[in-house]
Scaffold this motif. Structure first.
Motif, PDB file in Angstrom:
ATOM      1  N   ARG A 157       5.157 -10.322  -4.293  1.00  0.00           N
ATOM      2  CA  ARG A 157       4.037 -10.881  -3.480  1.00  0.00           C
ATOM      3  C   ARG A 157       2.802  -9.946  -3.565  1.00  0.00           C
ATOM      4  NH1 ARG A 157       5.320 -14.105   0.620  1.00  0.00           N
ATOM      5  NH2 ARG A 157       7.298 -14.316   1.032  1.00  0.00           N
ATOM      6  N   ILE A 158       1.587 -10.948  -3.590  1.00  0.00           N
ATOM      7  CA  ILE A 158       0.249 -10.180  -3.554  1.00  0.00           C
ATOM      8  C   ILE A 158      -0.376 -10.788  -2.191  1.00  0.00           C
ATOM      9  CG2 ILE A 158      -0.850 -12.074  -4.976  1.00  0.00           C
ATOM     10  CD1 ILE A 158      -2.346  -9.896  -6.113  1.00  0.00           C
ATOM     11  N   HIS A 159      -1.240  -9.953  -1.384  1.00  0.00           N
ATOM     12  CA  HIS A 159      -1.930 -10.496  -0.503  1.00  0.00           C
ATOM     13  C   HIS A 159      -3.287 -10.407  -0.802  1.00  0.00           C
ATOM     14  CE1 HIS A 159       1.216  -9.191   3.055  1.00  0.00           C
ATOM     15  NE2 HIS A 159       1.727  -9.855   1.958  1.00  0.00           N
ATOM     16  N   LYS A 160      -3.941 -11.614  -0.467  1.00  0.00           N
ATOM     17  CA  LYS A 160      -5.507 -11.553  -0.788  1.00  0.00           C
ATOM     18  C   LYS A 160      -6.053 -12.730   0.017  1.00  0.00           C
ATOM     19  CE  LYS A 160      -6.186  -9.761  -5.063  1.00  0.00           C
ATOM     20  NZ  LYS A 160      -6.572 -10.325  -5.979  1.00  0.00           N
ATOM     21  N   MET A 161      -7.174 -12.201   0.775  1.00  0.00           N
ATOM     22  CA  MET A 161      -7.887 -13.140   1.542  1.00  0.00           C
ATOM     23  C   MET A 161      -7.071 -13.539   2.886  1.00  0.00           C
ATOM     24  SD  MET A 161     -10.487 -13.421  -0.063  1.00  0.00           S
ATOM     25  CE  MET A 161     -11.252 -13.320  -1.728  1.00  0.00           C
ATOM     26  N   GLY A 162      -6.196 -12.489   3.372  1.00  0.00           N
ATOM     27  CA  GLY A 162      -5.498 -12.624   4.571  1.00  0.00           C
ATOM     28  C   GLY A 162      -4.253 -13.547   4.349  1.00  0.00           C
ATOM     29  N   GLU A 163      -3.966 -13.849   3.187  1.00  0.00           N
ATOM     30  CA  GLU A 163      -2.790 -14.908   2.889  1.00  0.00           C
ATOM     31  C   GLU A 163      -1.986 -14.190   1.748  1.00  0.00           C
ATOM     32  OE1 GLU A 163      -3.283 -19.076   2.104  1.00  0.00           O
ATOM     33  OE2 GLU A 163      -5.725 -18.697   2.341  1.00  0.00           O
ATOM     34  N   SER A 164      -0.613 -14.507   1.983  1.00  0.00           N
ATOM     35  CA  SER A 164       0.354 -14.010   1.029  1.00  0.00           C
ATOM     36  C   SER A 164       1.004 -14.855   0.030  1.00  0.00           C
ATOM     37  CB  SER A 164       1.764 -13.408   1.994  1.00  0.00           C
ATOM     38  OG  SER A 164       2.646 -12.731   1.017  1.00  0.00           O
ATOM     39  N   PHE A 165       0.997 -14.481  -1.267  1.00  0.00           N
ATOM     40  CA  PHE A 165       1.327 -15.134  -2.255  1.00  0.00           C
ATOM     41  C   PHE A 165       2.268 -14.802  -3.030  1.00  0.00           C
ATOM     42  CE2 PHE A 165      -3.017 -15.619  -1.284  1.00  0.00           C
ATOM     43  CZ  PHE A 165      -3.457 -17.210  -1.366  1.00  0.00           C
ATOM     44  N   VAL A 166       3.285 -15.609  -3.477  1.00  0.00           N
ATOM     45  CA  VAL A 166       4.542 -15.291  -4.207  1.00  0.00           C
ATOM     46  C   VAL A 166       4.252 -15.612  -5.729  1.00  0.00           C
ATOM     47  CG1 VAL A 166       7.089 -15.513  -4.541  1.00  0.00           C
ATOM     48  CG2 VAL A 166       6.273 -15.571  -2.354  1.00  0.00           C
ATOM     49  N   ILE A 167       4.223 -14.495  -6.541  1.00  0.00           N
ATOM     50  CA  ILE A 167       4.026 -14.979  -7.850  1.00  0.00           C
ATOM     51  C   ILE A 167       5.342 -14.580  -8.723  1.00  0.00           C
ATOM     52  CG2 ILE A 167       2.573 -14.156 -10.056  1.00  0.00           C
ATOM     53  CD1 ILE A 167       1.100 -15.388  -7.795  1.00  0.00           C
ATOM     54  N   ASN A 168       5.668 -15.555  -9.656  1.00  0.00           N
ATOM     55  CA  ASN A 168       6.862 -15.397 -10.593  1.00  0.00           C
ATOM     56  C   ASN A 168       6.310 -14.575 -11.822  1.00  0.00           C
ATOM     57  OD1 ASN A 168       9.008 -15.507 -11.967  1.00  0.00           O
ATOM     58  ND2 ASN A 168       8.983 -17.885 -12.111  1.00  0.00           N
ATOM     59  N   LEU A 169       6.840 -13.226 -11.845  1.00  0.00           N
ATOM     60  CA  LEU A 169       6.468 -12.514 -12.782  1.00  0.00           C
ATOM     61  C   LEU A 169       7.090 -13.054 -14.228  1.00  0.00           C
ATOM     62  CD1 LEU A 169       6.745  -9.018 -11.243  1.00  0.00           C
ATOM     63  CD2 LEU A 169       4.593 -10.164 -11.684  1.00  0.00           C
ATOM     64  N   ASP A 170       8.070 -13.701 -14.342  1.00  0.00           N
ATOM     65  CA  ASP A 170       8.731 -14.195 -15.325  1.00  0.00           C
ATOM     66  C   ASP A 170       7.441 -15.283 -16.138  1.00  0.00           C
ATOM     67  OD1 ASP A 170      11.712 -13.517 -15.850  1.00  0.00           O
ATOM     68  OD2 ASP A 170      11.309 -14.194 -13.720  1.00  0.00           O
ATOM     69  N   ASP A 171       6.842 -15.974 -15.487  1.00  0.00           N
ATOM     70  CA  ASP A 171       5.718 -16.955 -15.893  1.00  0.00           C
ATOM     71  C   ASP A 171       4.910 -16.846 -14.692  1.00  0.00           C
ATOM     72  OD1 ASP A 171       4.574 -18.666 -17.424  1.00  0.00           O
ATOM     73  OD2 ASP A 171       5.815 -20.352 -16.705  1.00  0.00           O
ATOM     74  N   PRO A 172       3.838 -16.037 -14.727  1.00  0.00           N
ATOM     75  CA  PRO A 172       2.796 -16.072 -13.726  1.00  0.00           C
ATOM     76  C   PRO A 172       2.061 -17.118 -13.741  1.00  0.00           C
ATOM     77  CG  PRO A 172       3.067 -13.718 -14.716  1.00  0.00           C
ATOM     78  CD  PRO A 172       3.923 -14.787 -15.691  1.00  0.00           C
TER      79      PRO A 172
END
Length: 396
Positions: free
Chosen positions: A230-245
């Motif tokens: 998870r990465i938080h930006k601009m007040g939102e939470s995003f899930v990034i797949n590190l296998d294929d970002p």
């Protein structure tokens, strides 16, 4: 297989998996155990370079050239020429070191000696023109000085993992952007469960600079972590797949911007007379990702100083890092190219050089793109002013 072989093989595994930080750790440990291991030195330089750790790459390369009894490694010549393209002194000493310590044979030895002769003449001319003290002030160090600098991984020789982790924790807790960034870039090379835990916390900490959070996400991948983060930006939470970002997670210029950079160079080639207006319009007015081979050959004839290109690369990376993953989709690449050209022109004129290419295309969309790029580098014009003053001092 020996322990050295095991850790070297593990380093190659991490390297192939794009886990460059874990790879650097393995190759460094292998090098400490056997300083005459060509595989360890090659892997260490490659891993550091792929993470764009330029200072550490230079230091490792310098130590490599000064290390006796290593096998001759032709592959590392390109790295040295790239990293010291602005320093003929260090590059000539590096080439001499390879010839003297690594015993290249036949044509390679002759070619390297000729290259070293040419570089020594170039450095001598610079000394005559500017003086050695002025060159040193500009960062033109000797190979011995590069080799004597501290690698981030040198901490492993002096302190335990626990001590290093505790120090990095203090940096992160300080909330100082540069200190946190230094900690993040070190953690990616420390394979320990605590490294992953700390990096995940940085990714979610909105009190930290956006660039730092993006680099923490990238550091997780370099550490060898896969799956979701998870990465938080601009007040939102995003899930990034590190296998294929998605979007692309990279320390270089994202591939999505290549068509814009190509059109930037195409415009400069047109302004220099290598490309006709019709040829320019035929490609610039499309969003085709690849430039036709014949047109690319003409563009390659144009003179586009590397420093100008690096400036716009820096601007793209800075904005991308700040906002990731909330980055714009790159469409109408002609206008992105125009935005980059506006900023390039500002740089060239700002440092006191002449911009001889004419006015970049002016369009409202291009101006918006320019402003987005600038938002990632709010000190851009201050840095240009500082560069101008430094150049003035150097030129007397």
């Amino acid at each position: 297989m020996s322990q050295i072989g095991d850790i070297g093989a593990l380093g190659r595994h991490y390297l192939q998996a794009e886990s460059y930080g874990a790879a650097a750790f393995c190759f460094y440990r292998a090098m400490l155990e056997d300083r005459e291991s060509g595989n360890a030195w090659n892997g260490l330089v490659l891993s550091l370079s792929l993470m764009r750790k330029e200072q550490d790459s230079q230091t490792a390369l310098a130590r490599f050239a000064l290390q006796p009894n290593l096998p001759y490694d032709r592959d590392l010549i390109a790295f040295a020429m790239m990293l010291w393209q602005q320093n003929p002194r260090a590059l000539s000493e590096w080439v001499r070191g390879v010839v003297n310590h690594h015993s290249p044979s036949g044509q390679d030895k002759e070619t390297l000696n000729e290259l070293a002769d040419d570089l020594e003449r170039s450095y001598g001319q610079l000394v005559e023109r500017h003086g050695e003290d002025a060159l040193r002030a500009q960062g033109m160090l000797s190979l011995e000085e590069y080799a004597g600098r501290r690698l981030e991984l040198d901490w492993l020789m002096d302190e335990t993992f626990d001590q290093i982790i505790n120090q990095v924790k203090q940096w992160i807790d300080s909330s100082d952007t540069e200190a946190v960034l230094a900690g993040v870039r070190l953690l990616c090379m420390l394979p320990d469960p605590r490294s992953e835990k700390m990096l995940r916390r940085v990714c979610r900490n909105e009190e930290l600079d956006g660039k730092v959070r993006t680099h923490a996400l990238l550091a997780l991948r370099w550490l060898g972590v896969r799956g979701n983060a998870r990465i938080h930006k601009m007040g939102e939470s995003f899930v990034i797949n590190l296998d294929d970002p998605k979007p692309e997670l990279t320390v270089s210029v994202p591939a999505a911007y290549k068509p814009a950079l190509d059109r930037m160079k195409l415009w400069l080639a047109k302004q220099q007379g290598f490309v006709t207006q019709e040829e320019y319009e035929g490609h610039a007015s499309t969003d085709e990702p690849e430039m036709p081979e014949a047109l690319a050959a003409k563009v390659s004839e144009a003179e586009i100083p590397a420093i100008y290109q690096e400036v716009v690369h820096m601007l793209v990376r800075a904005a991308y890092d700040k906002y990731y993953p909330l980055v714009p989709t790159v469409r109408e690449t002609r206008y992105w190219a125009a935005a980059l050209l506006m900023l390039m022109k500002d740089y060239v004129e700002g440092i006191g050089e002449s911009w001889t290419y004419g006015e970049p295309e002016q369009e409202e969309t291009a101006v918006r793109h320019r402003n987005w790029l600038l938002s990632g580098s709010p000190d851009y014009y201050d840095n240009i002013d500082a560069a101008k003053k430094m150049r003035a001092a150097f030129n007397g």
